[in-house]
Design a protein around this motif. Structure first.
Motif, short mmCIF file in Angstrom:
data_model
loop_
_atom_site.label_atom_id
_atom_site.label_comp_id
_atom_site.label_asym_id
_atom_site.label_seq_id
_atom_site.Cartn_x
_atom_site.Cartn_y
_atom_site.Cartn_z
N ILE A 9 0.86 -1.18 0.00
CA ILE A 9 0.00 0.00 0.00
C ILE A 9 0.90 1.22 0.00
O ILE A 9 1.64 1.45 0.96
N GLY A 10 0.80 2.01 -1.07
CA GLY A 10 1.64 3.20 -1.21
C GLY A 10 2.61 3.03 -2.35
O GLY A 10 3.50 2.16 -2.30
N THR A 42 5.06 11.14 -2.79
CA THR A 42 5.27 12.56 -2.47
C THR A 42 6.16 13.29 -3.50
O THR A 42 5.87 14.44 -3.84
N CYS A 46 7.02 17.52 -5.51
CA CYS A 46 8.18 18.30 -5.05
C CYS A 46 8.91 18.79 -6.29
O CYS A 46 9.86 18.15 -6.75
N HIS A 48 11.13 20.72 -7.13
CA HIS A 48 12.52 21.17 -7.15
C HIS A 48 13.48 19.99 -7.34
O HIS A 48 13.08 18.82 -7.25
N LEU A 49 14.78 20.32 -7.57
CA LEU A 49 15.80 19.27 -7.69
C LEU A 49 16.12 18.70 -6.31
O LEU A 49 15.76 19.29 -5.31
N PHE A 51 16.62 14.89 -5.91
CA PHE A 51 16.24 13.48 -5.82
C PHE A 51 17.13 12.64 -6.74
O PHE A 51 17.61 13.13 -7.77
N ALA A 113 3.41 1.22 3.08
CA ALA A 113 4.41 2.23 2.70
C ALA A 113 3.64 3.52 2.43
O ALA A 113 3.65 4.06 1.32
N LEU A 114 2.93 3.96 3.48
CA LEU A 114 1.93 5.03 3.33
C LEU A 114 2.50 6.43 3.43
O LEU A 114 1.77 7.42 3.25
N VAL A 163 12.19 21.16 5.29
CA VAL A 163 11.07 21.23 4.34
C VAL A 163 10.61 22.68 4.13
O VAL A 163 10.01 23.01 3.10
N GLU A 250 1.62 8.58 8.23
CA GLU A 250 0.21 8.41 7.80
C GLU A 250 -0.30 7.17 8.50
O GLU A 250 -0.36 6.09 7.91
N ILE A 253 -4.86 4.54 9.76
CA ILE A 253 -5.37 3.18 9.46
C ILE A 253 -4.73 2.17 10.40
O ILE A 253 -5.38 1.31 10.98
N CYS A 297 14.23 6.03 1.94
CA CYS A 297 13.00 5.22 1.86
C CYS A 297 13.12 4.21 0.72
O CYS A 297 12.68 3.07 0.84
#
Ligand SMILES: Cc1cc2nc3c(=O)[nH]c(=O)nc-3n(C[C@H](O)[C@H](O)[C@H](O)COP(=O)(O)OP(=O)(O)OC[C@H]3O[C@@H](n4cnc5c(N)ncnc54)[C@H](O)[C@@H]3O)c2cc1C
Length: 404
Positions: A9-10, A42, A46, A48-49, A51, A113-114, A163, A250, A253, A297
């Motif tokens: 999930i995710g 996510t 985002c 912007h650079l 990643f 993996a929410l 952030v 998150e 649940i 992640c």
């Protein structure tokens, strides 16, 4: 009811990298679910650079990174079910709300993996006007990069975690002027270099030791914010407020569906194999603890895939000891140790709530077995390599931080 072998999930970096790894390991009966209409998680918004350096040896923007990950997964034959929101987990059955109605699946293994989300205004108990112009960085990014909307003209940013820098970039992209960054603590909540970049390069005032008192306005409009400092109160005119950081998993649940929820960690109790007490449930990525960089992640997704592989092949009867932590610690991993697990290394990572100097201690049945002097910031993870400890099922383990 659909019986499947693995449900993820995710479809963010953690979920998709786990799916890719499981595909490589030969698993075909695997479905990835996401509530959004596109995969990538996510980073999709985002703009912007920042990643992909470690995963793909390239500097990518968030959306390019998300597209690359999603394409890799789809090209490897991973089946991604979009617009599918997990609403309930009961007796091992996952219930999803989808455009075609309610769908139910019973997997052998489930990976949550929410991801995580910033704490929004209602949870921060800030008084004042109710307005749609009071948002988080995530929502600003959706407006700026996905919907191409400029929600307001001049804003203040609340919070100075890393952030908040993304919030500045996103505001710039949307043509929004930032009037100030407001931080309650006496210094910013991220690397010092960010402060100098914001203050001197971008010429945005960074107001530390400053507390948001009220959001002023009427008719659902924001007109200013009132802040208090050591010198008294003042108003900063603005028509928007961006709440940044204070990420929480998150986890609603998981909180509702499992009786083994770790409130100090805001996630399920998780063993060194990323496994919950309930058989076949795993957690990885930001759902485990709040915000980390995407590459962490991504690599965690790969690790958890190997653990799912081991679970399916060698399913052993776990013998679990919980680790508790004191109120100075914001998250820690693992929060359980499975004595029967083939993963013997009990490397614990933790973060503190506030910047502090002192000692991290590991107590076993009240006796200190490990101590490390630290000077830590809340955005720094601290590793505690405590392997080769003889543990018994009735042992009590506690993590403690003591100020110097
Ligand atoms: C504003 C901002 C800027 C960032 N900038 C950077 C950066 O420059 N560099 C960097 O490395 N990292 C950055 N990050 C962090 C990075 O985006 C995250 O660490 C990473 O995306 C986490 O991956 P994940 O797979 O754990 O979760 P996510 O990417 O958040 O994915 C979780 C997925 O789960 C889905 N989901 C949640 N609940 C449900 C449900 N009930 N049913 C179905 N699906 C569900 C969501 O739709 C989402 O797609 C940034 C994060 C933010 C918020």
């Amino acid at each position: 009811m659909n019986n499947i072998q693995i449900a993820i999930i995710g479809a963010g970096p953690a979920g998709l990298s786990a799916a890719l790894e499981l595909k490589k390991l030969g698993y075909d009966d695997l479905l990835v679910f996401d509530r959004e209409d596109e995969a990538g998680g996510t980073p999709r918004h985002c703009g912007h650079l920042g990643f992909g350096m470690f995963e793909f040896k390239r500097v990518l923007s968030g959306p390019d990174y998300a597209k690359k990950l999603a394409k890799l997964a789809i090209d490897s034959g991973v089946n991604i079910k979009l617009k599918s929101t997990l609403t309930k987990v009961e007796n091992g059955v996952l219930t999803f709300s989808t455009p075609e109605g309610i769908k139910q699946y019973k997997p052998t293994c489930t990976l949550f993996a929410l991801g995580a989300r910033e704490t929004p205004r209602p949870d921060r108990l800030v008084s004042g006007t109710r307005s749609p112009n009071i948002i988080t960085t995530g929502t600003l990014q959706r407006f700026a990069y996905l919907q191409k909307i400029k929600p307001f003209n001049k804003a203040v940013i609340i919070g100075s975690e890393i952030v908040s820098f993304s919030a500045i970039m996103s505001a710039k992209h949307a043509g929004i002027k930032i009037e100030a960054i407001i931080e309650e603590k006496d210094e910013i909540d991220s690397f010092c270099v960010i402060k100098y970049m914001v203050k001197y390069l971008l010429k945005i005032p960074v107001l530390t030791n400053t507390k948001l008192k009220n959001i002023n306005g009427e008719d659902k409009k924001v007109t200013s914010v009132s802040v208090s400092t050591d010198e008294g109160e003042r108003e900063i005119p603005c028509d928007g407020v961006i709440f940044t950081g204070q990420f929480i998993p998150e986890s609603s649940i998981m909180q509702k569906s499992f009786d083994d929820f770790n409130f100090s960690n805001n996630s399920l109790y998780i063993s060194q194999n990323f496994q919950a007490k309930d058989d076949g449930f795993f957690v990885a990525g930001n759902a485990l603890r709040g915000a980390l960089a995407a590459f962490k992640c991504y690599f965690e997704g790969k690790k958890v895939a190997k653990n799912i592989h081991d679970f399916i092949r060698f399913k052993h009867q776990p013998e679990l000891i919980k680790i508790e932590a004191d109120e100075n610690i914001s998250w820690y991993y693992p929060s359980m140790i499975d004595l029967k697990s083939p993963t013997k290394q009990h490397l614990t990572a933790l973060r503190l709530k506030k910047r502090a100097k002192g000692a991290i201690k590991v107590l076993l049945n009240g006796r200190m077995i490990y101590k490390k002097n630290i000077h830590a910031f809340p955005f720094m993870s601290i590793n505690i390599p405590w392997k080769d400890i003889e543990l018994k099922p009735q042992d009590v383990i506690k993590l403690e931080f003591v100020n110097n």
